[in-house]
Design a protein around this motif. Structure first.
Motif, PDB file in Angstrom:
ATOM      1  N   GLY A   1       9.911  -9.515 -19.939  1.00 21.92           N
ATOM      2  CA  GLY A   1      11.157  -9.327 -19.198  1.00 21.92           C
ATOM      3  C   GLY A   1      11.676  -7.917 -19.434  1.00 21.92           C
ATOM      4  O   GLY A   1      12.523  -7.692 -20.277  1.00 21.92           O
ATOM      5  N   ALA A   2      11.143  -6.960 -18.719  1.00 21.32           N
ATOM      6  CA  ALA A   2      11.440  -5.551 -18.951  1.00 21.32           C
ATOM      7  C   ALA A   2      12.615  -5.071 -18.111  1.00 21.32           C
ATOM      8  O   ALA A   2      13.022  -5.710 -17.151  1.00 21.32           O
ATOM      9  CB  ALA A   2      10.211  -4.714 -18.620  1.00 21.32           C
ATOM     10  N   VAL A   3      13.112  -3.912 -18.493  1.00 26.15           N
ATOM     11  CA  VAL A   3      14.104  -3.212 -17.697  1.00 26.15           C
ATOM     12  C   VAL A   3      13.326  -2.295 -16.753  1.00 26.15           C
ATOM     13  O   VAL A   3      12.531  -1.472 -17.194  1.00 26.15           O
ATOM     14  CB  VAL A   3      15.050  -2.389 -18.592  1.00 26.15           C
ATOM     15  N   VAL A   4      13.546  -2.465 -15.446  1.00 22.19           N
ATOM     16  CA  VAL A   4      12.772  -1.732 -14.446  1.00 22.19           C
ATOM     17  C   VAL A   4      13.726  -0.977 -13.526  1.00 22.19           C
ATOM     18  O   VAL A   4      14.691  -1.548 -13.022  1.00 22.19           O
ATOM     19  CB  VAL A   4      11.896  -2.689 -13.606  1.00 22.19           C
ATOM     20  N   VAL A   5      13.441   0.305 -13.324  1.00 24.63           N
ATOM     21  CA  VAL A   5      14.150   1.088 -12.315  1.00 24.63           C
ATOM     22  C   VAL A   5      13.232   1.158 -11.109  1.00 24.63           C
ATOM     23  O   VAL A   5      12.104   1.632 -11.198  1.00 24.63           O
ATOM     24  CB  VAL A   5      14.496   2.502 -12.825  1.00 24.63           C
ATOM     25  N   VAL A   6      13.716   0.653  -9.973  1.00 24.65           N
ATOM     26  CA  VAL A   6      12.925   0.537  -8.755  1.00 24.65           C
ATOM     27  C   VAL A   6      13.417   1.554  -7.731  1.00 24.65           C
ATOM     28  O   VAL A   6      14.623   1.699  -7.535  1.00 24.65           O
ATOM     29  CB  VAL A   6      13.051  -0.887  -8.166  1.00 24.65           C
ATOM     30  N   ILE A   7      12.469   2.231  -7.103  1.00 23.78           N
ATOM     31  CA  ILE A   7      12.790   3.089  -5.961  1.00 23.78           C
ATOM     32  C   ILE A   7      11.990   2.567  -4.780  1.00 23.78           C
ATOM     33  O   ILE A   7      10.764   2.487  -4.827  1.00 23.78           O
ATOM     34  CB  ILE A   7      12.453   4.560  -6.240  1.00 23.78           C
ATOM     35  N   ARG A   8      12.726   2.196  -3.739  1.00 22.64           N
ATOM     36  CA  ARG A   8      12.083   1.676  -2.534  1.00 22.64           C
ATOM     37  C   ARG A   8      11.937   2.799  -1.521  1.00 22.64           C
ATOM     38  O   ARG A   8      12.884   3.561  -1.278  1.00 22.64           O
ATOM     39  CB  ARG A   8      12.931   0.547  -1.934  1.00 22.64           C
ATOM     40  N   VAL A   9      10.737   2.930  -0.966  1.00 24.32           N
ATOM     41  CA  VAL A   9      10.486   3.918   0.085  1.00 24.32           C
ATOM     42  C   VAL A   9      10.050   3.189   1.343  1.00 24.32           C
ATOM     43  O   VAL A   9       9.633   2.035   1.292  1.00 24.32           O
ATOM     44  CB  VAL A   9       9.410   4.954  -0.343  1.00 24.32           C
ATOM     45  N   GLU A  10      10.153   3.879   2.462  1.00 23.65           N
ATOM     46  CA  GLU A  10       9.751   3.275   3.724  1.00 23.65           C
ATOM     47  C   GLU A  10       8.234   3.243   3.835  1.00 23.65           C
ATOM     48  O   GLU A  10       7.554   4.161   3.400  1.00 23.65           O
ATOM     49  CB  GLU A  10      10.334   4.065   4.894  1.00 23.65           C
ATOM     50  N   GLU A  11       7.737   2.157   4.418  1.00 25.20           N
ATOM     51  CA  GLU A  11       6.307   2.033   4.662  1.00 25.20           C
ATOM     52  C   GLU A  11       5.987   2.755   5.960  1.00 25.20           C
ATOM     53  O   GLU A  11       6.617   2.524   6.989  1.00 25.20           O
ATOM     54  CB  GLU A  11       5.917   0.564   4.761  1.00 25.20           C
ATOM     55  N   GLY A  12       5.011   3.666   5.916  1.00 27.85           N
ATOM     56  CA  GLY A  12       4.631   4.427   7.105  1.00 27.85           C
ATOM     57  C   GLY A  12       3.685   3.649   7.992  1.00 27.85           C
ATOM     58  O   GLY A  12       3.188   2.579   7.632  1.00 27.85           O
ATOM     59  N   GLN A  13       3.411   4.197   9.174  1.00 25.09           N
ATOM     60  CA  GLN A  13       2.474   3.571  10.102  1.00 25.09           C
ATOM     61  C   GLN A  13       1.049   3.633   9.562  1.00 25.09           C
ATOM     62  O   GLN A  13       0.246   2.757   9.815  1.00 25.09           O
ATOM     63  CB  GLN A  13       2.540   4.265  11.466  1.00 25.09           C
ATOM     64  N   ALA A  14       0.759   4.679   8.792  1.00 22.37           N
ATOM     65  CA  ALA A  14      -0.565   4.852   8.180  1.00 22.37           C
ATOM     66  C   ALA A  14      -0.376   5.047   6.681  1.00 22.37           C
ATOM     67  O   ALA A  14       0.719   5.343   6.211  1.00 22.37           O
ATOM     68  CB  ALA A  14      -1.274   6.064   8.783  1.00 22.37           C
ATOM     69  N   ASP A  15      -1.463   4.870   5.934  1.00 22.69           N
ATOM     70  CA  ASP A  15      -1.402   5.038   4.482  1.00 22.69           C
ATOM     71  C   ASP A  15      -0.964   6.442   4.087  1.00 22.69           C
ATOM     72  O   ASP A  15      -0.260   6.619   3.095  1.00 22.69           O
ATOM     73  CB  ASP A  15      -2.758   4.728   3.846  1.00 22.69           C
ATOM     74  N   THR A  16      -1.358   7.439   4.882  1.00 22.77           N
ATOM     75  CA  THR A  16      -0.973   8.820   4.552  1.00 22.77           C
ATOM     76  C   THR A  16       0.532   9.021   4.684  1.00 22.77           C
ATOM     77  O   THR A  16       1.124   9.756   3.898  1.00 22.77           O
ATOM     78  CB  THR A  16      -1.724   9.823   5.449  1.00 22.77           C
ATOM     79  N   GLU A  17       1.166   8.361   5.650  1.00 21.41           N
ATOM     80  CA  GLU A  17       2.618   8.450   5.804  1.00 21.41           C
ATOM     81  C   GLU A  17       3.325   7.766   4.641  1.00 21.41           C
ATOM     82  O   GLU A  17       4.329   8.265   4.135  1.00 21.41           O
ATOM     83  CB  GLU A  17       3.057   7.813   7.120  1.00 21.41           C
ATOM     84  N   THR A  18       2.806   6.621   4.216  1.00 18.93           N
ATOM     85  CA  THR A  18       3.391   5.918   3.071  1.00 18.93           C
ATOM     86  C   THR A  18       3.253   6.762   1.819  1.00 18.93           C
ATOM     87  O   THR A  18       4.211   6.878   1.040  1.00 18.93           O
ATOM     88  CB  THR A  18       2.705   4.551   2.875  1.00 18.93           C
TER      89      THR A  18
END
Length: 131
Positions: free
Chosen positions: A79-96
């Protein structure tokens, strides 16, 4: 009377058997990824969010993307302390990947992607979910 007289401290090392592994309470895991189903008010894009070992808080990320599975795997271990950063998923893997790498927004100077961890490190505001 004892045969051996010891002056001071005696150290006994036991090398067999199971030993618990303890972690420092101040240690934190940084995690960046995608979660398209997450509530944008609770998990805004490119913003460090603190999840303090709670599966209830982590469930608000939804079920799709990379973050829900990663958080679940972490909490399966500890049960760790986690700092999460959410990014947008791109249309292709390179965009993500580009969204994950991020940078600094030229318009307002805010951090994007992995650079958003700098905001957390510098003691700027890390949002914590309120139940």
């Amino acid at each position: 009377m004892a045969d051996i007289f010891i002056h001071g401290i005696e150290n006994v090392t036991v090398d067999d058997g199971a030993r618990p592994i303890t972690t420092v309470r101040s240690s934190t895991i940084g995690l960046i990824g995608t979660a398209p189903d997450a509530d944008p008010k609770l998990f805004p894009i490119n913003t460090p969010i603190l999840i303090a070992g709670s599966r209830t808080e982590a469930a608000k990320l939804g079920t799709t993307g990379t973050l829900p599975d990663a958080i679940d795997s972490i909490f399966d271990q500890v049960g760790a302390v986690v700092v999460v950063i959410r990014v947008e998923e791109g249309q292709a893997d390179t965009e993500t990947l580009a969204n994950i790498l991020g940078g600094v927004d030229a318009a307002d100077g805010s951090y994007e992607g992995v650079h958003a961890f700098l905001a957390a490190e510098l003691g700027q505001k890390i949002l914590q979910l309120k139940m």
